[in-house]
Design a protein around this motif. Structure first.
Motif, short mmCIF file in Angstrom:
data_model
loop_
_atom_site.label_atom_id
_atom_site.label_comp_id
_atom_site.label_asym_id
_atom_site.label_seq_id
_atom_site.Cartn_x
_atom_site.Cartn_y
_atom_site.Cartn_z
N GLY A 1 0.84 -1.17 0.00
CA GLY A 1 0.00 0.00 0.00
C GLY A 1 0.89 1.24 0.00
N ILE A 2 0.34 2.37 0.39
CA ILE A 2 1.08 3.62 0.34
C ILE A 2 2.31 3.58 1.24
CG2 ILE A 2 -0.37 4.72 2.12
CD1 ILE A 2 1.08 6.53 -0.95
N VAL A 3 2.21 2.99 2.42
CA VAL A 3 3.34 2.94 3.35
C VAL A 3 4.41 1.98 2.85
CG1 VAL A 3 4.08 2.45 5.71
CG2 VAL A 3 1.90 3.59 5.31
N GLY A 4 4.00 0.77 2.44
CA GLY A 4 4.97 -0.21 1.96
C GLY A 4 5.69 0.27 0.72
N ALA A 5 4.97 0.90 -0.21
CA ALA A 5 5.59 1.40 -1.44
C ALA A 5 6.58 2.52 -1.14
CB ALA A 5 4.51 1.87 -2.41
N ALA A 6 6.18 3.46 -0.26
CA ALA A 6 7.07 4.56 0.08
C ALA A 6 8.31 4.06 0.81
CB ALA A 6 6.33 5.58 0.95
N LEU A 7 8.12 3.14 1.75
CA LEU A 7 9.25 2.62 2.51
C LEU A 7 10.22 1.89 1.58
CD1 LEU A 7 10.55 2.21 5.29
CD2 LEU A 7 9.17 0.12 5.52
N ALA A 8 9.69 1.12 0.62
CA ALA A 8 10.55 0.42 -0.33
C ALA A 8 11.41 1.41 -1.11
CB ALA A 8 9.70 -0.42 -1.28
N ALA A 9 10.81 2.52 -1.54
CA ALA A 9 11.55 3.52 -2.30
C ALA A 9 12.64 4.17 -1.45
CB ALA A 9 10.59 4.58 -2.84
N PHE A 10 12.31 4.53 -0.22
CA PHE A 10 13.27 5.24 0.62
C PHE A 10 14.45 4.34 1.01
CE2 PHE A 10 9.37 7.79 2.24
CZ PHE A 10 9.35 8.51 1.06
N LEU A 11 14.16 3.08 1.31
CA LEU A 11 15.24 2.17 1.69
C LEU A 11 16.10 1.79 0.48
CD1 LEU A 11 13.34 -0.18 4.17
CD2 LEU A 11 15.00 1.61 4.73
N ALA A 12 15.47 1.60 -0.69
CA ALA A 12 16.25 1.31 -1.89
C ALA A 12 17.10 2.52 -2.27
CB ALA A 12 15.31 0.93 -3.04
N GLU A 13 16.54 3.71 -2.07
CA GLU A 13 17.30 4.93 -2.35
C GLU A 13 18.56 5.00 -1.48
OE1 GLU A 13 16.14 9.67 -2.70
OE2 GLU A 13 15.39 8.52 -1.00
N ALA A 14 18.47 4.45 -0.27
CA ALA A 14 19.61 4.44 0.66
C ALA A 14 20.60 3.32 0.36
CB ALA A 14 19.11 4.32 2.09
N GLY A 15 20.30 2.48 -0.65
CA GLY A 15 21.23 1.44 -1.06
C GLY A 15 20.94 0.06 -0.54
N LEU A 16 19.82 -0.15 0.15
CA LEU A 16 19.49 -1.47 0.67
C LEU A 16 18.82 -2.33 -0.39
CD1 LEU A 16 20.11 0.03 3.33
CD2 LEU A 16 18.23 -1.24 4.39
N ARG A 17 18.99 -3.65 -0.27
CA ARG A 17 18.23 -4.59 -1.09
C ARG A 17 16.85 -4.75 -0.45
NH1 ARG A 17 23.00 -7.42 -0.53
NH2 ARG A 17 21.98 -8.87 0.90
N VAL A 18 15.81 -4.47 -1.24
CA VAL A 18 14.45 -4.45 -0.70
C VAL A 18 13.56 -5.37 -1.54
CG1 VAL A 18 12.44 -3.02 -0.17
CG2 VAL A 18 14.75 -2.07 0.06
N ARG A 19 12.77 -6.17 -0.85
CA ARG A 19 11.76 -7.00 -1.53
C ARG A 19 10.42 -6.76 -0.86
NH1 ARG A 19 13.63 -12.83 -1.69
NH2 ARG A 19 15.15 -11.88 -3.09
N VAL A 20 9.41 -6.45 -1.68
CA VAL A 20 8.06 -6.20 -1.17
C VAL A 20 7.18 -7.37 -1.58
CG1 VAL A 20 6.13 -4.59 -1.10
CG2 VAL A 20 8.44 -3.73 -1.54
N TYR A 21 6.47 -7.93 -0.61
CA TYR A 21 5.54 -9.03 -0.86
C TYR A 21 4.11 -8.48 -0.75
CZ TYR A 21 9.60 -12.04 0.08
OH TYR A 21 10.84 -12.65 0.06
N GLU A 22 3.34 -8.62 -1.81
CA GLU A 22 1.96 -8.13 -1.82
C GLU A 22 1.02 -9.27 -2.19
OE1 GLU A 22 -1.59 -6.73 -1.88
OE2 GLU A 22 0.03 -5.47 -1.09
#
Length: 385
Positions: free
Chosen positions: A16-37
């Motif tokens: 949702g809006i929180v998961g999508a935003a968090l994924a963007a911010f953490l990926a922007e910081a260089g982390l490997r991010v996987r979102v499960y929906e």
């Protein structure tokens, strides 16, 4: 989900809006991010809302709203999200002049920059000709119309361009060993390791933390929204002056209830080609068509043309409402690496990206104390082990 891919630094459950935003911010910081929906991006309230980014009357939520506006403006500057430069304005509408004056005074004391003013009579007819003539309103300089789902999709797409992976159709659960999260597992029982896990499953987050159902600080409250075409549609966002959506508004009835006018509040949000007519706050999933007549009945008391307006769409969703109206944001007590970000109620698109930015900072620093104490997940008691 291939087992040969490197484990993500962060697994996020819910896009949702929180998961999508968090994924963007953490990926922007260089982390490997996987979102499960489990279903689709923005499948719930993040994609089926009324479409108004709105200032809550609450000190904690107000800070999150301000941070969210900054994120949307940055997305707009980057060409990722159409977002208005100025607010459309919000009118609290009703027939109680003393109440309108009191609300205007409260907003002036708490948030003077919102420019509250009381408008009625000929001035109101000039401001919004479509309103019933006997209304008195409190006008605020807030309210940014944005297409339902537009912000969530923009953030998810940005996250993908930054390298985050979004896995759709994934019904997963967090797995922990002793006092540490290990990753997530799906119906096949295979562990998908992750450095940490964030539960951002909206109204279903309580059960993700505690499947037993004993810990339930977030519950689903269902809303029905009709998209209507109005000649001379209002330019402002409209809400009944006594609408009951603020923190601390109390518990509502439990279980399915028969549709009737008394269970409908009023809101109307302008949009491209149509306006979004609401609102309901229901304890069980409704049949949307059964509520349409009641949405019209209540809405036409404020905007008479709604009685005969063309209906071009009807949608419903469950809002994730916490016991005090504020989200739960932070580390789950007793489980290192397990975080939660949910419970925004009707304020998801208005405060979600601001929440995600705060949480991203806490995760990067591995410091839950960096988050406001008023949002701590254990303020309603620790989840059972």
């Amino acid at each position: 989900m291939s087992a040969d891919r490197p484990a993500p630094d962060v697994a996020i459950v819910g896009c949702g809006i929180v998961g999508a935003a968090l994924a963007a911010f953490l990926a922007e910081a260089g982390l490997r991010v996987r979102v499960y929906e489990r279903t689709a991006i923005g499948a719930g309230a993040s994609g089926r809302n009324s479409g108004l980014v709105q200032h809550p009357f609450d000190s904690v939520l107000g800070e999150l709203y301000g941070a969210t506006l900054a994120e949307y403006r940055a997305l707009a500057a980057a060409g990722r999200l159409p977002f208005p430069a100025e607010p459309a304005g919000l009118l609290y509408v009703g027939r109680n002049a003393p109440l309108a004056a009191r609300i205007a005074a409260d907003w002036a004391a708490a948030w003077p920059a919102t420019g509250p003013e009381v408008v009625d009579g000929p001035a109101l007819a000039s401001l919004e000709p479509g309103l019933a003539r006997d209304l008195t309103v409190c006008r605020l300089g807030v309210g940014f119309p944005v297409g339902p789902g537009a912000a969530t999709m923009a953030l998810a797409e940005w996250a993908r361009t930054l390298g985050a992976e979004v896995v759709l159709g994934a019904d997963v659960r967090a797995v922990r060993t002793a006092d540490r999260v290990a990753g997530v597992t799906g119906p096949d029982g295979r562990l998908q390791p992750a450095g940490c896990v964030v539960l951002a499953g909206g109204p279903w987050t309580s059960s993700l933390v505690d499947p037993s159902g004993r810990w339930r600080p977030i519950r689903p409250v269902w809303g029905v929204v009709a998209s209507v075409r109005l000649a001379g549609a209002p330019r402002h966002g409209l809400e009944a002056i006594d609408i009951d959506i603020e923190p601390g508004s109390g518990e509502r009835a439990v279980g399915e209830i028969a549709p009737r006018d008394e269970l409908v509040d009023f809101s109307l949000v302008p949009g491209a080609g149509s306006s979004a007519l609401g609102s309901t706050f229901l304890p069980a999933e409704p049949e949307p068509q059964a509520w349409l007549t009641h949405l019209r009945n209540v809405g036409s008391r404020y905007v008479p043309a709604l009685a005969a307006a063309e209906v071009v769409g009807l949608r419903h969703c469950a809002r994730p409402v916490s016991l005090d109206g504020r989200p739960l944001v932070g580390r789950v007590s007793g489980v290192d690496g397990l975080w939660i970000a949910a419970g925004h109620g009707p304020w998801g698109i208005s405060t979600g990206p601001g929440t995600a930015r705060l949480l991203a900072g806490a995760i990067l620093a591995d410091d839950p104390s960096a988050l406001p104490a008023a949002l701590r997940p254990d303020r309603f008691g620790a989840a059972p082990a």
